[in-house]
Motif scaffolding. Structure first.
Motif, PDB file in Angstrom:
ATOM      1  N   TRP A  31       0.755  -1.303  -0.015  1.00  0.00           N
ATOM      2  CA  TRP A  31      -0.060  -0.018  -0.047  1.00  0.00           C
ATOM      3  C   TRP A  31       0.905   1.289   0.160  1.00  0.00           C
ATOM      4  N   PHE A  32       2.135   0.950   0.245  1.00  0.00           N
ATOM      5  CA  PHE A  32       3.104   2.272   0.298  1.00  0.00           C
ATOM      6  C   PHE A  32       3.796   2.576  -0.947  1.00  0.00           C
ATOM      7  N   PRO A  33       4.568   3.812  -0.921  1.00  0.00           N
ATOM      8  CA  PRO A  33       5.389   3.907  -2.038  1.00  0.00           C
ATOM      9  C   PRO A  33       6.849   3.212  -1.690  1.00  0.00           C
ATOM     10  N   TYR A 207       7.927  16.624   4.070  1.00  0.00           N
ATOM     11  CA  TYR A 207       7.468  15.392   3.861  1.00  0.00           C
ATOM     12  C   TYR A 207       7.954  14.642   2.707  1.00  0.00           C
ATOM     13  N   PRO A 209       7.132  10.933   1.467  1.00  0.00           N
ATOM     14  CA  PRO A 209       6.563   9.721   1.432  1.00  0.00           C
ATOM     15  C   PRO A 209       7.169   8.355   1.150  1.00  0.00           C
ATOM     16  N   ARG A 238       6.778  16.748  -0.540  1.00  0.00           N
ATOM     17  CA  ARG A 238       5.685  17.471  -0.466  1.00  0.00           C
ATOM     18  C   ARG A 238       5.645  18.120   0.719  1.00  0.00           C
ATOM     19  N   PHE A 247      -0.141  26.054  -1.291  1.00  0.00           N
ATOM     20  CA  PHE A 247       0.145  24.729  -0.637  1.00  0.00           C
ATOM     21  C   PHE A 247       0.283  23.750  -1.409  1.00  0.00           C
ATOM     22  N   ALA A 248      -0.755  23.475  -2.251  1.00  0.00           N
ATOM     23  CA  ALA A 248      -0.684  22.163  -2.969  1.00  0.00           C
ATOM     24  C   ALA A 248       0.606  22.068  -4.189  1.00  0.00           C
TER      25      ALA A 248
ATOM     26  N   THR B 393      -2.136  13.515   6.200  1.00  0.00           N
ATOM     27  CA  THR B 393      -2.452  13.131   4.813  1.00  0.00           C
ATOM     28  C   THR B 393      -3.877  12.757   4.487  1.00  0.00           C
ATOM     29  N   GLY B 455      -3.719   8.354   1.324  1.00  0.00           N
ATOM     30  CA  GLY B 455      -2.996   8.991   2.379  1.00  0.00           C
ATOM     31  C   GLY B 455      -1.552   8.142   2.752  1.00  0.00           C
ATOM     32  N   LEU B 456      -1.849   6.818   2.599  1.00  0.00           N
ATOM     33  CA  LEU B 456      -0.671   5.898   2.832  1.00  0.00           C
ATOM     34  C   LEU B 456       0.209   6.240   1.711  1.00  0.00           C
ATOM     35  N   MET B 457       0.013   6.376   0.365  1.00  0.00           N
ATOM     36  CA  MET B 457       0.749   6.752  -0.499  1.00  0.00           C
ATOM     37  C   MET B 457       1.130   8.025  -0.548  1.00  0.00           C
ATOM     38  N   GLY B 458       0.824   8.985   0.343  1.00  0.00           N
ATOM     39  CA  GLY B 458       1.354  10.062   0.578  1.00  0.00           C
ATOM     40  C   GLY B 458       0.515  11.448   0.109  1.00  0.00           C
ATOM     41  N   PRO B 460      -0.942  14.567   0.596  1.00  0.00           N
ATOM     42  CA  PRO B 460      -1.460  15.641   1.773  1.00  0.00           C
ATOM     43  C   PRO B 460      -2.848  15.939   1.539  1.00  0.00           C
ATOM     44  N   VAL B 463      -5.287  19.903  -0.298  1.00  0.00           N
ATOM     45  CA  VAL B 463      -4.679  20.185  -1.668  1.00  0.00           C
ATOM     46  C   VAL B 463      -5.636  20.222  -2.597  1.00  0.00           C
ATOM     47  N   ALA B 464      -5.564  21.404  -3.468  1.00  0.00           N
ATOM     48  CA  ALA B 464      -6.375  21.971  -4.554  1.00  0.00           C
ATOM     49  C   ALA B 464      -6.127  21.058  -5.691  1.00  0.00           C
ATOM     50  N   SER B 465      -4.989  20.752  -5.852  1.00  0.00           N
ATOM     51  CA  SER B 465      -4.356  19.868  -7.014  1.00  0.00           C
ATOM     52  C   SER B 465      -3.274  18.726  -6.328  1.00  0.00           C
ATOM     53  N   ASP B 467      -0.735  15.081  -7.562  1.00  0.00           N
ATOM     54  CA  ASP B 467       0.005  14.086  -8.436  1.00  0.00           C
ATOM     55  C   ASP B 467      -0.938  13.267  -8.996  1.00  0.00           C
ATOM     56  N   GLU B 469      -0.716  10.143  -9.673  1.00  0.00           N
ATOM     57  CA  GLU B 469      -0.740   8.897  -9.022  1.00  0.00           C
ATOM     58  C   GLU B 469      -1.838   8.623  -8.011  1.00  0.00           C
ATOM     59  N   PHE B 470      -2.527   9.618  -7.513  1.00  0.00           N
ATOM     60  CA  PHE B 470      -3.613   9.741  -6.605  1.00  0.00           C
ATOM     61  C   PHE B 470      -4.980   9.781  -7.307  1.00  0.00           C
TER      62      PHE B 470
END
Lengths: 325, 569
Positions: A31-33, A207, A209, A238, A247-248, B393, B455-458, B460, B463-465, B467, B469-470
């Motif tokens: 489930w992780f990177p 951070y 991940p 991130r 922020f994002a 996250t 969240g586990l993938m990271g 945050p 966020v308004a945007s 990557d 992968e999510f």
């Protein structure tokens, strides 16, 4: 007879639940990177333990719960009450004691893992300014492979020092030995790295991940933070602590590379002349405030005033990747 | 109008003033009747629930694609700030206070709350808070954009330069809401301590009343900290003090201590009444006494105590010293013990029962199953190393919404369906109720489960945007979010039409134990013709014993003797 059958069913169910929990515990690694730091391996093992136990508890409770929903329903004209059982002292003691032992164990294991990670610099571990007295956790005897990696990294080479500055909205990495700045974080593999984290304005979150590590960056506060990359590749840094409008977009690439390539990169960067790096926040801000801009219609709803982003940082090494977008 | 009291003295006994309206118009008056105030709270908060929900659906619309292309980043930041603030301060707190207001005096056999006028004042501050919150959309610069926790220094930044801005309005709203809740807390605690009917000892007091007591005690010890922190923040913004402003030497971490000292226990302020609701609904619809009633009741107070020492687990990744991380890890995990006791008790309650899948029962069961999941991920979050990876996250967003929507909102729905016949004298439509449950349960899982892997993938939060992968998990969550929006429609239709022309049912359609079912539906102005004298514990299912000595329970004798005898013999 009934009792024997009930015990048999419960035993079979417990075995099934245990097997499922074990399977989930193994699954949890996916489930992780990628595990790009020794600390990530420690965390993933801990998480796997939590997942296994959590699954066991969840299925252990939800099984009897669903069983009664299916088999203990009132028939249509049955207006009677169920058996007036109000409690069972023995049962209640057991189901208080078992979770108590469980959470204390989990706390202890978590504490051990945290100690092995030793991510806070020696100055930060305790509020005493005598680093030579405080033994870092990695000086203790190690009992796992990731911890050994951390140990090896500490013993085989001097710790790499990198200064990190976070601001609205950019990450700037400074290599004090070579006096180089970059907006891309380069790290040598299998070496202990110590960061000194600083913020120029608001709270930010450092951070990565793939490293499973995070540290809030607090203005007026220098925070030492250590980690050990163990896998080459490009990862994402991130901002994890909400830091305002862009922020994002406050992200950076982290390149973990073999030590000689890392050295080469440092040499190349030192030779390069300072250039402004691409910065998404500054880019979007200029687009939004460009009255004649063609990108004005890209967003459906226009917003309110914002803190103007800092101008794109001028650095020795500016990655080219993002400039197109 | 004034001579009504002369013509019909019985009907207006206890009215706030002679000639006060006795129809729907009474809900628009400064009534001091706890039942009117309770319904005022509930209906007002539902209005804001729909607004907060609409904001969240715009957010899920933004997040259905990785780029920030539906709304501008500043708008998105304002949306999640106002979504959180409205859902907490204008929906969850008020609706639970409303349910408590309606039910607690009835359940303990009181004629009203201890301080009826204070009660009315507490309520009327809620619309003021709501108007302040919504007005911030109209001021230059828009609403606050610093998130519902308003961490400085972001919350101190004021790009418009105006003194009247969204952040200032937000702080005023939160401070007024805090004052209103403190007044409510004083009222509830006094009422529960002092106004229980004769014979209602502590261990004859329903579990819901215990849970409200626990929740309101938290309000009394916790809210002053939050309100104080908010005032300090206001001073920093307006007159330039330097409590939290780093450029003037302040410490932004100090604010986090103020904020979380209340705002983590605040989760228990919300979830405890939901636990109380589960404890009331299950015995009725499973026809069994609440298993381990005494420990379930006492565990509410245990949660109140332990929750006073868990706040730092929100700050594990701040500049928190190691010893503090370890200490608060242990205390945070300890909350699992009283919570676990409750879950085990509920499972044992339905075990071997005569379960009926009515709508309130479905919502209670769904809420418990969601709580089980949320409680387990909560233990993950208490562990320092795991928390370091997943805090801030979407794992936290998923966990938090499993608690809030999965358990608390489900509990609120269970309560509204369960006590709807008591409040209105009419029955809701079962088919619409079940449709509502199905949509809500599916929507909850589809919206909030995918947030955990993201969240586990990271990914945050806030966020308004994001990557690419999510994207997969976010598309699922967005579809689920729209489904949750849809799920409110059958509910509203059900409530409105059933209140107007639903089937009239007797005082006790569920054949339930409990003082509230001994009075008429809807209850008369001062609740009971005669003060009930309690003679036994609150969950006497299967025991064939009276609950009170002086009032017969018609609900329990409504069914043919032959049928009940047949089954028990």
């Amino acid at each position: 007879m009934m009792k024997l059958r009930a015990i048999l069913i419960m035993t079979v169910y417990a075995i099934l639940v245990a097997m499922t929990s074990l399977w989930m515990a193994k699954q949890s690694y996916s489930w992780f990177p990628p595990e790009a730091a020794a600390e990530a391996k420690l965390l993933d093992d801990l998480f796997s333990l939590f997942t296994g136990l959590g699954t066991f508890i969840y299925l252990g409770v939800i099984g009897p719960f669903l069983y009664s929903l299916v088999f203990h329903r009132a028939s249509k004209y049955d207006m009677s009450d169920g058996p007036p059982i109000e409690g069972n002292t023995w049962l209640e003691i057991v189901w208080t004691a078992v979770p108590l032992v469980l959470v204390l164990t989990l706390s202890f294991v978590s504490y051990r893992t945290y100690e092995k990670m030793a991510v806070r610099g020696p100055m930060e571990l305790v509020h005493l300014h005598m680093p030579q007295i405080i033994q870092p956790a990695y000086a203790e005897p190690f009992d796992s492979k990731p911890q050994q990696e951390i140990q090896n990294a500490v013993e085989t080479a001097p710790i790499e020092q990198i200064d990190v500055t976070a601001k609205q909205w950019a990450w700037i990495f400074h290599y004090p030995k070579q006096d180089i700045t970059s907006t891309e974080l380069h790290l040598p593999v299998d070496r202990r790295v110590r960061f000194t984290l600083r913020s120029q304005d608001v709270l930010h979150g450092f951070y990565i991940p793939a490293f499973r590590l995070k540290q809030d960056v607090v203005p007026n506060h220098e925070i030492d933070f250590e980690l050990t990359p163990v896998k080459t590749g490009t990862y994402r840094l991130r901002d994890s602590m909400f830091s305002g409008t862009y922020f994002a977009a406050n992200q950076a690439d982290v390149v973990v590379q073999p030590f000689n390539e890392y050295q080469q990169w440092l040499a190349d960067a030192a030779a390069g002349s300072p250039t402004p790096a691409f910065n998404r926040a500054a880019f979007e801000y200029s687009q939004a405030n460009d009255r004649s801009g063609t990108t004005k219609d890209k967003v459906a709803v226009r917003g309110w005033d914002t803190i103007p982003p800092a101008p794109p940082p001028v650095v020795n090494y500016a990655p080219k990747r993002e400039q197109e977008s | 109008m004034t001579n009504i009291s002369l013509e019909a003295p019985e009907a207006v006994r206890g009215q706030p003033y002679p000639g006060a309206p006795d129809n729907w118009k009474r809900f628009f008056t400064f009534s001091t009747d706890h039942k009117v105030i309770g319904i005022q709270y509930i209906v007002t908060s539902f209005f804001f629930f729909l607004i907060g929900g609409t904001l969240s659906m715009i957010m899920r619309g933004e997040l259905i694609t990785p780029d920030a292309d539906l709304v501008d980043r500043t708008v998105y930041n304002a949306l999640f700030t106002m979504h959180g603030s409205i859902m907490l301060f204008m929906w969850t707190f008020p609706v639970l206070v409303g349910l408590g207001n309606y039910l607690v005096p009835l359940m303990i056999g009181a004629r009203d709350m201890a301080f009826p006028r204070l009660n009315a004042v507490s309520f009327w501050m809620v619309p003021v808070v709501g108007i302040l919150m919504l007005a911030s959309f109209l001021v230059p610069g828009g609403p606050s954009q610093s998130g519902w926790w308003a961490y400085p220094p972001v919350s101190l930044q004021n790009p418009t330069g105006n003194l009247l801005n969204g952040q200032v309005l937000w702080i005023l709203a939160v401070a007024i809401s805090g004052v209103s809740s403190i007044m409510g807390g004083v009222n509830f605690v006094t009422t529960i301590f002092k106004m229980r009917a004769p014979g209602m000892t502590w261990f004859r007091t329903p579990a819901f009343v215990w849970s409200v007591l626990g929740a309101q005690l938290i309000q009394l010890y916790g809210l002053p900290a939050l309100t104080g922190g908010a005032v300090m923040l206001l001073l920093d913004i307006t007159i330039g003090t330097s409590f939290f402003a780093p450029e003037r030497g302040g410490n932004p971490i100090l604010y986090q201590h103020f904020f979380w000292f209340y705002s983590h226990p605040a989760v228990y302020v919300m979830v405890l009444p939901a636990f109380g609701i589960f404890s009331e609904v299950l015995p009725v619809h499973a026809r069994k006494p609440l298993f381990g009633y005494r420990v379930i009741a006492a565990s509410s107070i245990l949660i109140t105590v332990v929750s006073g020492a868990v706040w730092v687990h929100h700050m594990f990744a701040s500049a928190t010293p190691g010893w503090m991380r370890i200490l608060f890890m242990v205390t945070s995990m300890l909350v699992a013990i009283p919570s676990g006791i409750k879950v085990f008790g509920w499972v044992a309650t339905i075990w071997g029962g005569k379960i009926r899948f009515t709508t309130p029962m479905l919502f209670a069961l769904g809420g418990i199953s969601n709580w089980l999941f949320a409680g387990i991920t909560g233990i993950f979050l208490a562990s320092v190393p795991i928390d370091i990876h997943v805090n801030n996250t979407y794992f936290v967003v998923g966990h938090f919404h499993y608690v809030l929507y999965g358990a608390i909102v489900m509990g609120i729905y269970a309560a509204i369906y369960h006590w709807f016949p008591k409040m209105t004298g009419r029955m809701y439509y079962e088919g619409l109720g079940k449709l509502h449950f199905a949509l809500t349960y599916l929507g909850t899982a589809l919206t909030f489960l995918p947030m955990h892997p993201a969240g586990l993938m990271g990914m945050p939060r806030r966020v308004a945007s994001y990557d690419l992968e999510f994207a997969y998990w976010n598309v699922l969550a967005s579809i689920g979010g729209f489904l949750l929006g849809l799920s409110t429609l059958p509910f509203i239709l059900n409530m409105v039409s059933a209140w107007i022309r639903g089937e009239k049912v007797g005082n006790n359609p569920w054949r339930a134990y409990g003082l509230e079912w001994l009075t008429s539906s809807p209850p008369t102005v001062e609740n009971f013709e005669e003060t009930p004298v309690v003679v036994s514990g609150p969950y006497g299912y299967g025991r064939n014993q009276p609950l009170v000595g002086n009032i017969p329970n018609p609900g329990l004798t409504q069914f043919p003797e032959s049928l009940t005898q047949q089954q028990t013999s």
